[in-house]
Every structure is written in C-alpha cells, then in structure tokens.
Design an enzyme around this catalytic site. Structure first.
Site, PDB file in Angstrom:
ATOM      1  N   TYR A 141       0.808  -1.209   0.000  1.00 47.37           N
ATOM      2  CA  TYR A 141       0.000   0.000   0.000  1.00 47.37           C
ATOM      3  C   TYR A 141       0.848   1.268   0.000  1.00 47.37           C
ATOM      4  O   TYR A 141       0.429   2.299  -0.508  1.00 47.37           O
ATOM      5  CB  TYR A 141      -0.913   0.040   1.240  1.00 47.37           C
ATOM      6  CG  TYR A 141      -2.191  -0.743   1.105  1.00 47.37           C
ATOM      7  CD1 TYR A 141      -2.169  -2.109   0.914  1.00 47.37           C
ATOM      8  CD2 TYR A 141      -3.422  -0.100   1.186  1.00 47.37           C
ATOM      9  CE1 TYR A 141      -3.346  -2.825   0.819  1.00 47.37           C
ATOM     10  CE2 TYR A 141      -4.603  -0.803   1.095  1.00 47.37           C
ATOM     11  CZ  TYR A 141      -4.562  -2.166   0.904  1.00 47.37           C
ATOM     12  OH  TYR A 141      -5.728  -2.871   0.808  1.00 47.37           O
ATOM     13  N   ASP A 221      -1.812 -18.421   1.371  1.00 43.81           N
ATOM     14  CA  ASP A 221      -2.743 -19.230   0.567  1.00 43.81           C
ATOM     15  C   ASP A 221      -3.363 -20.336   1.427  1.00 43.81           C
ATOM     16  O   ASP A 221      -4.581 -20.555   1.401  1.00 43.81           O
ATOM     17  CB  ASP A 221      -2.059 -19.793  -0.696  1.00 43.81           C
ATOM     18  CG  ASP A 221      -0.726 -20.480  -0.424  1.00 43.81           C
ATOM     19  OD1 ASP A 221      -0.217 -20.394   0.717  1.00 43.81           O
ATOM     20  OD2 ASP A 221      -0.173 -21.103  -1.360  1.00 43.81           O
ATOM     21  N   ASP A 245      -6.018  -7.223   4.455  1.00 44.05           N
ATOM     22  CA  ASP A 245      -7.175  -6.676   3.745  1.00 44.05           C
ATOM     23  C   ASP A 245      -7.995  -7.824   3.161  1.00 44.05           C
ATOM     24  O   ASP A 245      -9.219  -7.886   3.323  1.00 44.05           O
ATOM     25  CB  ASP A 245      -6.686  -5.737   2.636  1.00 44.05           C
ATOM     26  CG  ASP A 245      -7.836  -5.150   1.835  1.00 44.05           C
ATOM     27  OD1 ASP A 245      -8.808  -4.693   2.459  1.00 44.05           O
ATOM     28  OD2 ASP A 245      -7.762  -5.172   0.595  1.00 44.05           O
ATOM     29  N   ASP A 249     -11.809  -9.623   4.777  1.00 39.34           N
ATOM     30  CA  ASP A 249     -13.048  -9.734   3.997  1.00 39.34           C
ATOM     31  C   ASP A 249     -13.490 -11.192   3.924  1.00 39.34           C
ATOM     32  O   ASP A 249     -14.680 -11.502   4.027  1.00 39.34           O
ATOM     33  CB  ASP A 249     -12.862  -9.201   2.569  1.00 39.34           C
ATOM     34  CG  ASP A 249     -13.340  -7.759   2.412  1.00 39.34           C
ATOM     35  OD1 ASP A 249     -13.164  -6.974   3.371  1.00 39.34           O
ATOM     36  OD2 ASP A 249     -13.875  -7.421   1.339  1.00 39.34           O
TER      37      ASP A 249
HETATM   38  C1  IPM Z   1     -10.335  -1.662   3.965  1.00 40.10           C
HETATM   39  C2  IPM Z   1     -10.573  -1.081   2.602  1.00 40.10           C
HETATM   40  C3  IPM Z   1      -9.450  -0.100   2.266  1.00 40.10           C
HETATM   41  C4  IPM Z   1      -8.148  -0.871   2.258  1.00 40.10           C
HETATM   42  C5  IPM Z   1      -9.656   0.688   0.964  1.00 40.10           C
HETATM   43  C6  IPM Z   1     -10.953   1.430   0.937  1.00 40.10           C
HETATM   44  C7  IPM Z   1      -8.501   1.626   0.690  1.00 40.10           C
HETATM   45  O1  IPM Z   1     -10.689  -2.085   1.663  1.00 40.10           O
HETATM   46  O2  IPM Z   1     -10.218  -0.887   4.932  1.00 40.10           O
HETATM   47  O3  IPM Z   1     -10.294  -2.883   4.102  1.00 40.10           O
HETATM   48  O4  IPM Z   1      -7.809  -1.494   1.242  1.00 40.10           O
HETATM   49  O5  IPM Z   1      -7.446  -0.848   3.272  1.00 40.10           O
HETATM   50 MN    MN Z   2     -10.746  -4.115   2.519  1.00 43.40          MN
END
Ligand code: IPM
Ligand code: MN
Length: 369
Positions: A141, A221, A245, A249
């Site tokens: 990032y 993985d 990240d 999710d």
């Molecule tokens: C998160 C989001 C952010 C990230 C984006 C919106 C930049 O996906 O906080 O998980 O990738 O960190």
């Molecule tokens: Mn995210």
C-alpha cells in the site's frame, strides 16, 4: 471524561451507518455525563466533489487535533477511472498515514444466532472468534517505488517492511493474544518472498518475549483455506497490510455478513476507527445497510480511545440482544424467515440504542443502591 471525536462519514452507505454509531456515542456520553465534542468533516468522494481533493486540509487538521476519528466508508463507481492518487481511497490512505496507527484490529465473531447465515455449515463457524491484527502502514500500500509507466506498458509496486515495522505490530498481536486464548497465527508468504522471510524472522524474535503465547506460521494461501475449513482454530491472526485486507473480507463469511465487522487502528498519534465494509454504492440511501459494523466500531473507539470498557461491552451486548430477538437487516435476512424480523438501517440502530439505554440504566440503578 472529555473527548474530541471527528466523524468522517464519507461515501455510499458511510453516512447512514455512521449516523447510527454517532447516536450510540451520544447516548453513552449523555448517560455517563461524558463530554464528547463531536465534529464532522468531509473525506473521499464527497470531498472530491466539494473541494476537489479526497482529503481536504481542514479534515486532516481537525483529525490531528482529535482524540479519535470515526470513519464510515470511501469510494464510488464514478471515481473508478481516476488514477490511484486522486481516488477517494487515496484520502483514506493519506489519513491513515498522517494519524500514524499501524495496528488495525479486526475482530470477526460468529454469533450463535447468525451461524446459519454463513454459507459454511453452522457447526463449522459456531463459536469462532478471531482477531485479525493487520499491519496498516507498510507493505504494498505504501512501499516505494510505485508507478504505472504508460509509455512502457509496465507497472510496479513494492512490498517493503523494515524489521521495526514488523516488530511493533507483532508486539500488539502478542499483547492482545495474552488477554485472549494465547495463540498467534502469523501469516506470510515466506516460501517465495524475502519480505515475508524478514516478517517471519522478526515475529519469531518478538515471540521470545512472550513465552506463554503459542506461535504458529501459515502461508497466506493455506491460511485462506484453513479459515474456511476450521475457523475456530484461530485466535489472533497477525499479518501484513494486503494479506490482512483480503483475509478480513474472507472472514466476513464466518460472521454471516461483511456488515458485521468493525475495526480500530491503534498505535499512532490519533486512533482511527472504521467498519470493514466499504461504501456499497448499490445499496446506499435505501435503508438496506447494516449499521452493526459501524456501531461495533464505536464500541472499539470507547474501548481503545476512551477507556470506557464497560460501555463498549454494553454496546456489544445490545447487538447480541437485538440479534437474539430475531431482528435482522437485509444482508442478514434469510430466505426461510423462521421468526426473523427485517429492519431498515435506522430501525436496527434504534433497537440497539434502546437496548443499550436499558443496560446502562440497569447498571446505574445497581450502583445507586
Ligand atoms: C479496507 C478497505 C481499504 C483498504 C480501501 C478502501 C482503501 O478495503 O479498509 O479494508 O484497502 O485498506
Ligand atoms: Mn478491505
């Protein structure tokens, strides 16, 4: 107690879920006679439209003078063709860097009443309680060099970590694990990447300071698979920015909905709190968004920035109560209704708010005796 809180609601469903979280914060302040000074500023797409930048100077200045920042979400389809540095997300990344928090805590909890909401079998997810500690200021990032060279048709980013960047986030993970089930799973790709070899060596070094913690390493993985196979096997998951990240999710699948996940970023000058879900432009403004992620994020703010642990727990209990009573937002509603009642964002916020007020009132009545 006295505290300055900046609200940056941002885009999409950001404003509607943040509004419910702010109601909760106001209620805690009022009932506990705390002085919360709550200010709102622009970030993301709404800031691009109003001020031609995703992070206006006034937002940044106010954030730096605050005790905590609560963010909704940033991003929208109309900005998708902009270069990375002009997109709404760039405002968030700039804010993260300026506030300095490097440890992003993302709890993923399977509530018993929502276990059958997961596409995984209920007996696989029931009881899962994972805390992701995602490094937030390094890796791909922020690593330099980075570029899309359009003439040469080539682009690159840099996954870069120093030993000290790994060490400080590892310590946060070990400290938190020592108050939980005393296990850290460090996630890397050390079979391929040098940066992961440094990561693993550093985590092993820091682990020496925490002999009571069990440390395990997984390649990212394999971790992605184990999270789905056996989520209860995880306690604290420590990982770098991009892996965190992605895996956080993925962990939403365990909880039943991405709308359930809160997060808080600690370790910098000002802590930053944001739900894990994004701006979800497709459902924005329709009352369909789940405010629970944002409300649990407010609980994290009270825990980590205000030292109001009991109030944080009261909020978490209210969420469990309301879910236990069968209330659901659209994302949590299942096709077989079995006693569930589907609420709008507002209604869900109000139910949690009412339950919280009852819990705090009861607590205060007990103390008054
Ligand atoms: C998160 C989001 C952010 C990230 C984006 C919106 C930049 O996906 O906080 O998980 O990738 O960190
Ligand atoms: Mn995210």
């Amino acid at each position: 107690m006295k505290m300055k809180i900046l609200i940056v609601a941002g885009d999409g469903i950001g404003p509607e879920v943040t509004q419910e979280a702010v109601q909760i914060l106001r209620s805690v302040a009022e009932m506990g006679s705390h002085d919360f000074e709550i200010t709102e500023k622009l970030i993301g797409g709404v800031a691009i439209k109003a001020a031609n930048t995703p992070l206006p100077q006034i937002t940044l200045d106010t954030a730096l003078k605050s005790d905590a920042v609560l963010l909704g979400a940033v991003g929208g389809n109309e900005f998708n063709s902009l270069p990375p540095e002009r997109r709404p997300e760039a405002g968030l990344l700039q804010l993260r860097r300026a506030l300095g928090g490097f440890a992003n805590l993302r709890p993923a909890i399977s509530y018993p009443q929502l276990a059958s909401n997961s596409p995984l079998r209920a007996e696989v997810v029931e009881g899962a309680n994972i805390l992701f500690v995602r490094e937030l200021l390094g890796g791909l990032y922020f690593g330099e060099p980075r570029k899309w060279d359009r003439d040469a048709n080539v682009a690159w980013n840099t996954m870069r970590y120093t030993r000290d960047e790994v060490a400080r986030v590892a310590r946060v993970a070990f400290e938190l694990a020592s108050k939980r089930r005393k296990k850290v799973t460090s996630v890397d790709k050390a079979n391929v990447l040098e940066v992961s070899q440094l990561w693993r060596a550093t985590v092993m070094e820091i682990a020496q300071e925490y002999p009571e913690i069990t440390l395990e390493h997984q390649y990212v993985d394999a971790c992605a698979m184990h999270l789905m196979n056996d989520p209860r096997n995880f306690d604290v998951v420590l990982t770098e920015n991009l892996f965190g990240d992605i895996l956080s999710d993925e962990a939403a699948v365990i909880t039943g909905s991405l709308g359930m996940l809160p997060s808080g970023t600690i370790g910098g000058t000002v802590n930053l709190y944001e739900p894990v879900h994004g701006s979800a432009p497709d459902i924005a403004g329709k009352g369909l968004a789940n405010p629970i992620g944002a409300i649990l994020t407010a609980a994290m703010l009270l825990r980590h920035s205000a030292g109001l642990e009991r109030d944080a727990q009261a909020i978490e209990k209210s969420v469990r109560n309301v879910i236990g009573q069968g209330y659901r937002t659209a994302d949590l509603a299942r096709s077989k209704p079995d006693g569930q009642m589907v609420l709008t964002t507002r209604e869900m916020g109000r139910r949690i708010h009412e339950s919280l007020n009852q819990i705090i009132e009861r607590r205060q009545a007990v103390h008054a005796v």
